[in-house]
Design a protein around this motif. Structure first.
Motif, PDB file in Angstrom:
ATOM      1  N   GLU A  11      -4.990  -7.031  -1.748  1.00 21.05           N
ATOM      2  CA  GLU A  11      -6.057  -6.100  -2.107  1.00 21.05           C
ATOM      3  C   GLU A  11      -5.395  -4.761  -2.369  1.00 21.05           C
ATOM      4  O   GLU A  11      -4.571  -4.309  -1.589  1.00 21.05           O
ATOM      5  CB  GLU A  11      -7.060  -5.975  -0.967  1.00 21.05           C
ATOM      6  CG  GLU A  11      -7.853  -7.243  -0.719  1.00 21.05           C
ATOM      7  CD  GLU A  11      -8.850  -7.085   0.418  1.00 21.05           C
ATOM      8  OE1 GLU A  11      -9.333  -5.960   0.656  1.00 21.05           O
ATOM      9  OE2 GLU A  11      -9.133  -8.102   1.063  1.00 21.05           O
ATOM     10  N   ALA A  13      -5.970  -0.577  -4.063  1.00 28.07           N
ATOM     11  CA  ALA A  13      -6.956   0.472  -4.334  1.00 28.07           C
ATOM     12  C   ALA A  13      -6.262   1.638  -5.020  1.00 28.07           C
ATOM     13  O   ALA A  13      -5.079   1.884  -4.811  1.00 28.07           O
ATOM     14  CB  ALA A  13      -7.606   0.943  -3.041  1.00 28.07           C
ATOM     15  N   SER A  14      -7.026   2.342  -5.854  1.00 27.79           N
ATOM     16  CA  SER A  14      -6.492   3.525  -6.525  1.00 27.79           C
ATOM     17  C   SER A  14      -7.115   4.766  -5.902  1.00 27.79           C
ATOM     18  O   SER A  14      -8.211   4.709  -5.355  1.00 27.79           O
ATOM     19  CB  SER A  14      -6.819   3.484  -8.015  1.00 27.79           C
ATOM     20  OG  SER A  14      -8.189   3.778  -8.218  1.00 27.79           O
ATOM     21  N   GLU A  19     -11.148  -0.571  -6.218  1.00 27.46           N
ATOM     22  CA  GLU A  19     -10.524  -1.542  -5.323  1.00 27.46           C
ATOM     23  C   GLU A  19     -10.564  -2.889  -6.026  1.00 27.46           C
ATOM     24  O   GLU A  19     -11.565  -3.221  -6.669  1.00 27.46           O
ATOM     25  CB  GLU A  19     -11.305  -1.646  -4.013  1.00 27.46           C
ATOM     26  CG  GLU A  19     -11.383  -0.356  -3.241  1.00 27.46           C
ATOM     27  CD  GLU A  19     -12.330  -0.454  -2.057  1.00 27.46           C
ATOM     28  OE1 GLU A  19     -12.893  -1.543  -1.805  1.00 27.46           O
ATOM     29  OE2 GLU A  19     -12.508   0.567  -1.389  1.00 27.46           O
ATOM     30  N   GLN A  21      -8.832  -7.222  -6.069  1.00 22.84           N
ATOM     31  CA  GLN A  21      -7.947  -8.308  -5.657  1.00 22.84           C
ATOM     32  C   GLN A  21      -8.054  -9.370  -6.744  1.00 22.84           C
ATOM     33  O   GLN A  21      -9.159  -9.756  -7.137  1.00 22.84           O
ATOM     34  CB  GLN A  21      -8.340  -8.890  -4.309  1.00 22.84           C
ATOM     35  CG  GLN A  21      -7.388  -9.974  -3.843  1.00 22.84           C
ATOM     36  CD  GLN A  21      -7.726 -10.515  -2.470  1.00 22.84           C
ATOM     37  OE1 GLN A  21      -8.899 -10.586  -2.103  1.00 22.84           O
ATOM     38  NE2 GLN A  21      -6.717 -10.907  -1.724  1.00 22.84           N
ATOM     39  N   TYR A  40     -13.702  -6.911  -7.507  1.00 20.09           N
ATOM     40  CA  TYR A  40     -13.495  -5.468  -7.581  1.00 20.09           C
ATOM     41  C   TYR A  40     -14.713  -4.706  -7.073  1.00 20.09           C
ATOM     42  O   TYR A  40     -15.814  -5.242  -6.948  1.00 20.09           O
ATOM     43  CB  TYR A  40     -13.181  -5.030  -9.023  1.00 20.09           C
ATOM     44  CG  TYR A  40     -14.320  -5.254  -9.977  1.00 20.09           C
ATOM     45  CD1 TYR A  40     -15.318  -4.293 -10.144  1.00 20.09           C
ATOM     46  CD2 TYR A  40     -14.412  -6.431 -10.704  1.00 20.09           C
ATOM     47  CE1 TYR A  40     -16.373  -4.506 -11.008  1.00 20.09           C
ATOM     48  CE2 TYR A  40     -15.471  -6.642 -11.567  1.00 20.09           C
ATOM     49  CZ  TYR A  40     -16.450  -5.680 -11.716  1.00 20.09           C
ATOM     50  OH  TYR A  40     -17.495  -5.898 -12.560  1.00 20.09           O
ATOM     51  N   ARG A  41     -14.481  -3.437  -6.820  1.00 18.43           N
ATOM     52  CA  ARG A  41     -15.526  -2.469  -6.480  1.00 18.43           C
ATOM     53  C   ARG A  41     -15.159  -1.173  -7.196  1.00 18.43           C
ATOM     54  O   ARG A  41     -14.039  -0.704  -7.096  1.00 18.43           O
ATOM     55  CB  ARG A  41     -15.588  -2.237  -4.976  1.00 18.43           C
ATOM     56  CG  ARG A  41     -16.673  -1.233  -4.568  1.00 18.43           C
ATOM     57  CD  ARG A  41     -16.612  -0.925  -3.082  1.00 18.43           C
ATOM     58  NE  ARG A  41     -16.688  -2.106  -2.277  1.00 18.43           N
ATOM     59  CZ  ARG A  41     -17.764  -2.474  -1.567  1.00 18.43           C
ATOM     60  NH1 ARG A  41     -18.826  -1.725  -1.563  1.00 18.43           N
ATOM     61  NH2 ARG A  41     -17.744  -3.558  -0.837  1.00 18.43           N
ATOM     62  N   SER A 141      -3.885  -4.985 -10.732  1.00 17.96           N
ATOM     63  CA  SER A 141      -3.963  -5.909  -9.611  1.00 17.96           C
ATOM     64  C   SER A 141      -3.443  -7.261 -10.074  1.00 17.96           C
ATOM     65  O   SER A 141      -3.837  -7.736 -11.141  1.00 17.96           O
ATOM     66  CB  SER A 141      -5.431  -6.023  -9.159  1.00 17.96           C
ATOM     67  OG  SER A 141      -5.598  -7.066  -8.228  1.00 17.96           O
TER      68      SER A 141
END
Length: 151
Positions: A11, A13-14, A19, A21, A40-41, A141
């Motif tokens: 996982e 994140a930026s 976020e 995976q 993703y989120r 990712s």
């Protein structure tokens, strides 16, 4: 019912608020299918574009462009399922997330960054062949997890 095998990278994140995976999935017994999926989120507050690539043996690559809504709920992007060619471990998936530099291109137009080198930073946006501009890459990712540390 055939079991689905899922091989995921870490996982990530930026700092901008994305976020993700990314995984390679395989399902089926006699004629298995393989596809890529990124979970993703998007907490950036703006719409994004994602390019999800599934790379397989014999130089085969499948690529999907996904519009990413300005919504902080978890979501997924998937490539189409393709008949497997070779072992599950011979496949790799990469998702790249970027923000449109110009709002005139609709988010669901299918435009996205494809191929080429990319990284964080850079000066200004990149221009695609169709004239749409994209900001530098916000997050990449991949499905390959780092090898476990030796003890």
């Amino acid at each position: 019912m055939a079991r689905t095998t899922e091989r995921c990278g870490p996982e990530v994140a930026s700092p901008e608020g994305i976020e993700a995976q990314t995984c390679v999935l395989t399902a089926g017994r006699d004629r298995p299918d393989t596809w890529a999926r990124t979970y993703y989120r998007n907490e950036t507050g703006g719409e994004l574009l994602a390019v999800l690539s599934l790379m397989g043996p014999y130089g085969r690559t499948v690529q999907t462009h996904c519009p990413i809504d300005a919504d902080d709920e978890p979501a997924i992007c998937e490539t189409p399922r393709e008949p497997s060619r070779g072992e599950h471990t011979a496949y790799m998936a990469v998702a790249e997330f970027s923000a449109p530099a110009n709002i005139s291109a609709p988010a669901n137009s299918g435009n996205g960054r494809s191929g080429g080198s990319s990284g964080n930073g850079g000066n200004g946006g990149e221009t695609e062949a169709d004239g749409a501009e994209f900001e530098p890459l916000l997050l990449r990712s991949g499905s390959n997890a780092p090898a476990p540390a030796a003890r």
